[in-house]
Motif scaffolding. Structure first.
Motif: not given
Ligand code: MLT
Ligand code: ZN
Length: 479
Positions: A50, A13, A62, A55, A52, A48, A58-59, A21, A16-17
């Motif tokens: 994000p 994660l 997860q 995002e 968007t 985190a 996703r956080v 992010g 990805e961020l």
């Protein structure tokens, strides 16, 4: 406190961020760990950030899969520790600060769509740029974020006229704990389509999901203000004046704030630039504001005549009507800097209570008698939004007690006894121990003690249904 280790489940994660992010460096993380009042210092391995809604989803997904708690974090102006992680180091902070766009403004329809990370001041500015006004008004507007305002159902100084944050919302976009996006971002004033599920997330303090955007009501800009500071004998006189001002001016009354003399004197002593247009020795002041949507007469003159008649009848002691926008600002400066004055003066024991307006005076009389016994000499700084029944009923140590002294520590040692006495009295009089600042972590036990057991059980069932893994802001509101 040492940095917490990053759980292996979150490594992907973080990648990805990307660097913007995700903060994992303790130096970057530090500012997210302590609340505004410094009641708590938590730990985390990850903040985190994000950019968007995808995002955010996703956080949350997860973290739910890995059983990791997520703490939504806005402008961090919370009074109850609602936006900071616990000391375990096992929770992730989710900051909304990069989700900060104004998506749309419709002046004719009276609506504005903002993302959760917009500051309240940014929402005000966006409305103003379109000749409109968003009326939620708080001292912390430059820092607090609209997502936090929604999640705590913020109040402030114009609730009398416009209601709390909940009353100003038409639609919401919310990410649920499993990553689904609830799209209720409608700008409709009429929409009877079953249960109004968005209401669940307003005032939930991030325990059910993350609000990412909102559709808000905006109103015409007032064309004219009339603002006065009125000297009064006591809170009973303030409540009586409130009734008469509303008789005379109806819905034009949008602010009615009360400051006991002790609060005024504290502000004058501790806040550079604070001034009062009336004598500092007055027993109490009210800041009364009227606003007119269109320029249809001289509001200031009418208000002055009203106040003059009040003074001649002996119902108020004195009054000053602001003669300019600048003077209006100085009136509000005095009011809005009372909390800062109290902080500068030293330690305090705070309460955020509301009562039926008709019982405010009884509450003040009875609580003063109780406190005289429990905390003799303590200064009761009971000020605030009398127009809507909300008092910030805060105690400062007796005059002369210095910061950090043994006397101050002894005063703070009375906190639990003082709070129990005040909250019990509030409950007896039909009030609330949590008017506008929320429950957060600070008042979880109070909620358990004072909330209707049927309501509390329903809250637990709602929490279990929407957040079965229990990963949304664990330990806040419910435990
Ligand atoms: C206020 O009304 O001033 C705030 O809600 C209370 C505070 O900042 O202490
Ligand atoms: Zn307040």
């Amino acid at each position: 406190m040492s940095a917490a280790p990053l759980p292996a489940a979150l490594a992907g994660l973080v990648a990805e961020l990307g660097p913007a992010g995700a903060h994992t460096d303790p130096a970057d993380i530090a500012r997210y760990l302590t609340d505004h009042r410094r009641l708590y210092v938590g730990r985390t391995a990850l903040v985190a950030r994000p950019a968007t809604v995808g995002e955010v989803a996703r956080v949350l997904r997860q973290c739910a899969l890995a059983g990791i708690g997520v703490v939504p974090h806005g402008g961090n102006t919370s009074y109850c520790g609602g936006a900071v992680p616990d000391e375990s180091g096992n929770q992730v902070v989710l900051s909304l600060e990069r989700l900060a766009r104004i998506r749309a403004v419709d002046p004719a329809g009276g609506t504005l769509i903002a993302e959760a990370g917009c500051t309240l001041a940014a929402v005000h500015a966006a409305a103003q740029a379109h000749g409109r006004r968003f009326p939620l008004s708080l001292g912390s507007e430059g820092t607090c974020q609209v997502g936090g305002n929604l999640s705590t159902n913020a109040g402030g100084t114009s609730v009398l006229r416009y209601g709390m944050m909940r009353d100003l919302v038409l639609g919401l976009e919310v990410v649920l704990p499993d990553g689904q996006v609830l799209d209720q971002l409608r700008v409709l004033r009429k929409d009877n389509t079953g249960y109004d599920v968005k209401q669940l997330f307003l005032g939930a303090e991030g325990t059910l999901g993350v609000i990412t955007a909102c559709a808000l009501k905006v109103f015409p800009q007032p064309a004219d203000y009339a603002t006065a500071i009125v000297a009064l004998e006591d809170i009973a006189a303030a409540v009586a004046l409130l009734g008469r001002v509303r008789d005379a001016f109806g819905d034009l009354v949008e602010g009615f704030e009360y400051l006991p003399g002790v609060a005024v004197r504290l502000a004058l002593e501790h806040v550079p630039g604070a001034t009062s247009p009336l004598a500092a020795s007055e027993p109490a002041l009210a800041l009364v504001e009227l606003a007119m949507p269109a320029a249809i007469g001289d509001l200031g003159e009418r208000f002055s005549s009203f106040l003059q008649a009040e003074a001649e009848a002996g119902r108020i002691r004195d009054a000053a009507v602001a003669q300019s926008g600048l003077q209006r600002d100085t009136f509000w400066f005095l009011r809005e800097h009372v909390p800062e004055a109290q902080t500068r003066a030293g330690a305090s024991i705070k309460h955020d209570v509301s009562l039926p307006v008709a019982r405010l005076s009884e509450f003040v009389t009875r609580s003063t008698a109780l406190l005289d016994r429990i905390a003799p000499g303590a200064r009761i700084i009971g000020y605030g939004h009398v127009g809507d029944g909300n008092l910030h009923y805060n105690l400062s140590p007796p005059a002369g007690v210095t910061k950090g002294s043994a006397e101050e520590a002894a005063f703070l040692g009375l906190k639990d006894t003082v709070t129990r006495a005040i909250h019990d009295l509030v409950a007896e009089l039909g009030g609330s121990f949590s008017a506008e600042h929320g429950v957060g972590r600070l008042k979880v036990a109070e909620l358990e003690r004072y909330e209707d057991p049927v309501a509390l059980a329903l809250m637990r069932r709602i929490k279990a249904a929407i957040d079965p893994a229990g990963t949304m802001n664990p330990g806040k509101v419910l435990r």
